[in-house]
Design an enzyme around this catalytic site. Sequence first.
Site, short mmCIF file in Angstrom:
data_model
loop_
_atom_site.label_atom_id
_atom_site.label_comp_id
_atom_site.label_asym_id
_atom_site.label_seq_id
_atom_site.Cartn_x
_atom_site.Cartn_y
_atom_site.Cartn_z
N GLU A 169 -5.34 6.55 -9.32
CA GLU A 169 -4.79 5.20 -9.15
C GLU A 169 -5.05 4.33 -10.38
OE1 GLU A 169 -6.47 4.04 -5.35
OE2 GLU A 169 -5.13 5.41 -4.28
N HIS B 226 -6.20 -3.39 -1.10
CA HIS B 226 -6.25 -1.93 -1.16
C HIS B 226 -7.51 -1.55 -1.91
CE1 HIS B 226 -5.40 2.25 -2.10
NE2 HIS B 226 -5.80 1.97 -3.34
N ASN C 142 -3.31 -6.77 5.12
CA ASN C 142 -4.77 -6.62 5.25
C ASN C 142 -5.53 -6.86 3.94
OD1 ASN C 142 -3.94 -4.31 4.01
ND2 ASN C 142 -4.90 -2.89 5.44
N LYS D 32 -3.52 -7.85 -2.38
CA LYS D 32 -2.15 -7.73 -1.88
C LYS D 32 -1.48 -9.09 -1.80
CE LYS D 32 -3.07 -3.54 0.85
NZ LYS D 32 -2.75 -2.86 2.13
N TYR E 181 1.66 5.05 -2.11
CA TYR E 181 1.58 5.26 -0.66
C TYR E 181 2.33 6.52 -0.25
CZ TYR E 181 -0.57 0.66 0.18
OH TYR E 181 -1.43 -0.43 0.24
#
Length: 153
Positions: free
Chosen positions: A126, A115, A112, A9, A49
């Site tokens: 994905e 993913h 965080n 991320k 998401y």
Amino acid sequence: MEQTFIILKPSTINRSLVGDVITRFQRKGLIIAGIKMMQLDEKILREHYAHLVDRPFFPTLVKSMMATPVIVMVLRGKDVVSVVRSMVGATNCRNAAPGTIRGDFGMSGQENIVHASDSNENAAIEVARFFRPEEIFDYTPVTLPSLYAPDER
Ligand code: IDP
Ligand code: MG
């Protein structure tokens, strides 16, 4: 062997943790089947998401995920989806166990670090969402006999 889908991320890019995170996956013995940098947009994030679009933090999450380009990866290994989820740790870095990627590298619930797909079914969806078939490589590292017993491959 199974595949899983990873995003490093913007928090990882901004904090120069790309090498540290990829090193963890490589040291574990996971095979990099695909890797590239890309800029995410709202369209792909609304798909990725979809389970969160109605949550109050969704606009902030989208903005955060578009803050810099990201690095997306496909990792291959036996039981790789569950292995990687346990390496990544709990969603909120402050709750993630020490020794996990989120537990060691972050302090935020939103920012965080990574993913990781949460099931084989979602991993396949994905991977197809973020990679073209020719961007995924099927090769056998020479280290494979040291990574797995014959009946594990
Ligand atoms: P996961 O990444 O551990 O699978 P999900 O529930 O799928 O967790 O949430 C996707 C992402 O949305 C999280 O990684 C995190 O960046 C963000 N997120 C989840 N819950 C919250 C929240 O309560 N506040 C802010 N961001 C959140
Ligand atoms: Mg999730």
